[in-house]
Design an enzyme around this catalytic site. Structure first.
Site, PDB file in Angstrom:
ATOM      1  N   LYS A   1       0.782  -1.325  -0.083  1.00 41.09           N
ATOM      2  CA  LYS A   1       0.030  -0.047  -0.017  1.00 41.09           C
ATOM      3  C   LYS A   1       0.820   1.344   0.047  1.00 41.09           C
ATOM      4  O   LYS A   1       1.509   1.607   0.999  1.00 41.09           O
ATOM      5  CB  LYS A   1      -0.916  -0.028   1.099  1.00 41.09           C
ATOM      6  CG  LYS A   1      -1.825   0.917   0.783  1.00 41.09           C
ATOM      7  CD  LYS A   1      -2.502   1.632   2.481  1.00 41.09           C
ATOM      8  CE  LYS A   1      -1.763   2.674   2.865  1.00 41.09           C
ATOM      9  NZ  LYS A   1      -1.891   3.932   2.241  1.00 41.09           N
TER      10      LYS A   1
ATOM     11  N   GLY B   1       6.433   4.629   8.792  1.00 39.71           N
ATOM     12  CA  GLY B   1       5.453   5.929   8.966  1.00 39.71           C
ATOM     13  C   GLY B   1       5.919   6.501  10.165  1.00 39.71           C
ATOM     14  O   GLY B   1       6.854   6.441  10.847  1.00 39.71           O
ATOM     15  N   SER B   2       4.791   7.405  10.550  1.00 40.65           N
ATOM     16  CA  SER B   2       4.920   8.041  11.968  1.00 40.65           C
ATOM     17  C   SER B   2       4.799   7.200  13.267  1.00 40.65           C
ATOM     18  O   SER B   2       4.401   5.900  12.907  1.00 40.65           O
ATOM     19  CB  SER B   2       3.449   9.184  11.771  1.00 40.65           C
ATOM     20  OG  SER B   2       2.592   8.465  11.885  1.00 40.65           O
ATOM     21  N   THR B   3       5.443   7.659  14.198  1.00 36.41           N
ATOM     22  CA  THR B   3       5.444   6.815  15.371  1.00 36.41           C
ATOM     23  C   THR B   3       4.050   6.449  16.096  1.00 36.41           C
ATOM     24  O   THR B   3       3.872   5.369  16.316  1.00 36.41           O
ATOM     25  CB  THR B   3       6.221   7.335  16.453  1.00 36.41           C
ATOM     26  OG1 THR B   3       7.543   7.389  16.021  1.00 36.41           O
ATOM     27  CG2 THR B   3       6.310   6.855  17.987  1.00 36.41           C
TER      28      THR B   3
ATOM     29  N   GLU C   1       9.418   1.018  10.856  1.00 39.41           N
ATOM     30  CA  GLU C   1      10.373   2.069  10.471  1.00 39.41           C
ATOM     31  C   GLU C   1       9.532   3.455  10.874  1.00 39.41           C
ATOM     32  O   GLU C   1       8.716   3.620  10.173  1.00 39.41           O
ATOM     33  CB  GLU C   1      11.082   1.889   9.289  1.00 39.41           C
ATOM     34  CG  GLU C   1      11.525   0.662   9.026  1.00 39.41           C
ATOM     35  CD  GLU C   1      13.127   0.651   9.559  1.00 39.41           C
ATOM     36  OE1 GLU C   1      13.260   1.539  10.375  1.00 39.41           O
ATOM     37  OE2 GLU C   1      13.820  -0.445   9.243  1.00 39.41           O
TER      38      GLU C   1
ATOM     39  N   CYS D   1      13.526  10.717   7.579  1.00 41.12           N
ATOM     40  CA  CYS D   1      13.532   9.942   8.769  1.00 41.12           C
ATOM     41  C   CYS D   1      14.940  10.157   9.502  1.00 41.12           C
ATOM     42  O   CYS D   1      14.937  10.144  10.680  1.00 41.12           O
ATOM     43  CB  CYS D   1      12.841   8.504   8.806  1.00 41.12           C
ATOM     44  SG  CYS D   1      13.672   7.636   7.695  1.00 41.12           S
TER      45      CYS D   1
ATOM     46  N   GLU E   1       9.463  15.923  15.846  1.00 40.50           N
ATOM     47  CA  GLU E   1       9.974  15.617  14.350  1.00 40.50           C
ATOM     48  C   GLU E   1       9.303  16.570  13.460  1.00 40.50           C
ATOM     49  O   GLU E   1       8.239  16.319  13.296  1.00 40.50           O
ATOM     50  CB  GLU E   1       9.748  14.161  14.056  1.00 40.50           C
ATOM     51  CG  GLU E   1      10.430  14.009  12.654  1.00 40.50           C
ATOM     52  CD  GLU E   1       9.830  12.355  12.096  1.00 40.50           C
ATOM     53  OE1 GLU E   1       8.638  11.980  12.124  1.00 40.50           O
ATOM     54  OE2 GLU E   1      10.739  11.835  11.585  1.00 40.50           O
TER      55      GLU E   1
END
Ligand code: NAD
Length: 461
Positions: free
Chosen positions: A155, A208-210, A230, A264, A357
């Site tokens: 995706k 992606g985001s945490t 990740e 990142c 971030e």
């Protein structure tokens, strides 16, 4: 009527394509096809699977310029970066094409028979990728997954589906069997969520985001589904007084402003020893002003626009009118989601710009007094993805490298990723490692088989 998504060029704000947005039912259908294809794909002899992956790599190589142009138009990447990214897809496929013939198990001495281990594929692997590096992040998952005998449903991020869709066409052209590698564009809350929830998806790779990563990990827990994560980063670039300051300052802008800071691994906190703080800033200023922020189709471009207007607004919110802006680079006027490279200094380590971030071209510069303080500030973050250390003292370089809590570090360099070495995050930057020789373990289960050769010998149960 099928829902669609307009793909916008972030450098021009023009619509460049309209792509269908898959429903949960479409996703289930793709998973069913990938599950059916798995039976045949895992049975393809290792040499043939290797050959097909090499052919896929060759098809990507032949289409490299086209893929790069698609990424410039879709993600606003500079053409130089986009060419590297398409080449990375080819290289990672080539690297893992060596894997099917080398998926070794072990023979372990036992009494009364033979004990061997096999590295079995898992089944359907769901790969969910973000918009910042659509090609490399996808291939870091799908190349080792396919090499190990899994089938893949990928995706892409909703705003950057074009290169992933093209890679699926190239896989077909290269002769990969039908349904072994499927790309399903759509929303994270629909397609991504279905990949996490569907029992026939046996592994999730999420980049992606945490925050979303935590929800995905919780979703996978319901089925004890293995997951590679990740996630975000706020990496430190630590410059000691004994470093080659000219080299460190000349390299620092590219370590954070590459891909407009949407990286990142961006070294978005520069920690500088107080005795050379002013000298370092004086060297950094011309380096930042020299970054060429321009039309990303130009060969000379070093930085393009941000991905969307919303993202630009979020980045800008970290630079209010009273922010300590030390200096800035330039950015074009007119259409496009441009934002100039921006240096904030000095910044309190507890300030939002030094903690969050930002994922844009904003860097904070923080002074420190000694090695212990540098390590403390570097580690005072929930993230731990990458980082750099600049010093001419080899003992200090190794001491600090061991003390900084991150997954990937460079000394006198800002390199983060080589496809043949492991990559991934510590703490809330991730779980598991991609790339390098060990990534295959993330796509296989170890099966232990005992074969009795001496029926008279009873083994303990
Ligand atoms: P995001 O978390 O918003 O989205 C990532 C992907 O997850 C997208 O495809 C999205 O559609 C999907 N998604 C969203 N909600 C979902 C849900 N509920 N279930 C399943 N899937 C869902 O991240 P983003 O804004 O696209 O990317 C930026 C982030 O990615 C940054 O935090 C960045 O640091 C991180 N990142 C990490 C790495 C790494 O290797 N560690 C690499 C690149 C980007």
């Amino acid at each position: 009527m099928t829902a669609t998504h307009d793909v916008v060029n972030p450098a021009t704000e023009q619509v460049v394509a309209t792509v269908p947005s898959a429903t949960a039912e479409d996703t289930d259908a793709a998973i069913a096809r990938a599950a059916a294809a798995y039976v045949g794909w895992r049975a393809v002899p290792p040499g043939d699977r290797a050959r097909l992956l090499r052919r896929f790599a060759a098809a990507v190589d032949a289409d490299r310029e086209h893929l790069a142009e698609l990424e410039v138009a879709n993600a606003g990447h500079t053409i130089g970066n986009a060419r590297w990214e398409a080449g990375n897809v080819r290289d990672v496929l080539d690297y893992y094409s060596g894997a099917p013939e080398r998926l070794f198990g072990r023979q372990i001495p036992v009494s009364g028979g033979v004990d061997v281990t096999f590295k079995e594929p898992l089944g359907v692997v769901g790969i969910i990728v973000p918009w910042n590096f659509p090609m490399p992040i996808a291939v870091w998952g799908f190349a080792p997954a396919l090499a190990a005998g899994n089938t893949v449903v990928l995706k892409p991020a909703e705003v950057t589906p074009l290169t992933a869709l093209r890679l699926a066409e190239l896989a077909r052209d290269a002769g990969l069997p039908e349904d072994v590698f499927l790309v399903v564009p759509g929303k994270g809350s629909v397609v991504g969520q279905r990949l996490v929830d569907h029992p026939d998806v046996r592994k999730i790779v999420f980049t992606g985001s945490t925050d979303v990563g935590k929800a995905i990990m919780a979703g996978c827990a319901a089925q004890v589904k293995p997951v590679t994560l990740e996630l975000g980063g706020k990496s430190a670039n630590i410059v000691f007084a004994d470093a080659q300051l000219e080299r460190a300052a000349a390299a620092a802008p590219y370590a954070v402003f590459d891909n407009a800071g949407q990286d990142c691994c961006a070294r978005s906190r520069i920690l500088v020893q107080r005795s050379v703080f002013d000298r370092f800033l004086a060297l950094l200023e011309p380096a930042v002003q020299g970054v060429r922020v321009e039309d990303p189709t130009r060969d000379t471009a070093e930085m393009g626009p941000l991905i969307t207007a919303e993202h630009r607004a979020k980045v800008a919110s970290y630079v209010p009118d009273d922010a300590p802006v030390a200096f800035r680079g330039t950015a074009p006027d007119g259409p496009g989601f441009w934002y100039p490279p921006t240096v904030l200094a000095p910044v309190d380590p507890a300030a939002a710009a030094a903690v969050d971030e930002i994922f844009g071209p904003v860097v904070v510069v923080i002074p420190f007094d000694d090695e212990a303080e540098a390590i403390r500030i570097a580690n005072d973050s929930p993230y731990g993805l990458s980082g750099s250390i600049w010093t001419e003292n080899v003992g200090r370089a190794l001491r600090v490298a061991r003390a900084v809590e991150t997954g990937t570090l460079s000394v006198n360099s800002n390199a983060s990723v080589r496809y043949w070495t492991p990559f991934g995050g510590a703490k809330q930057s991730g779980l598991g490692r991609e790339l390098g020789p060990d990534a295959l373990d993330a796509f296989t289960d170890v099966k232990n088989v005992f074969i009795a050769t001496d029926p008279a010998t009873e083994e303990p149960s």
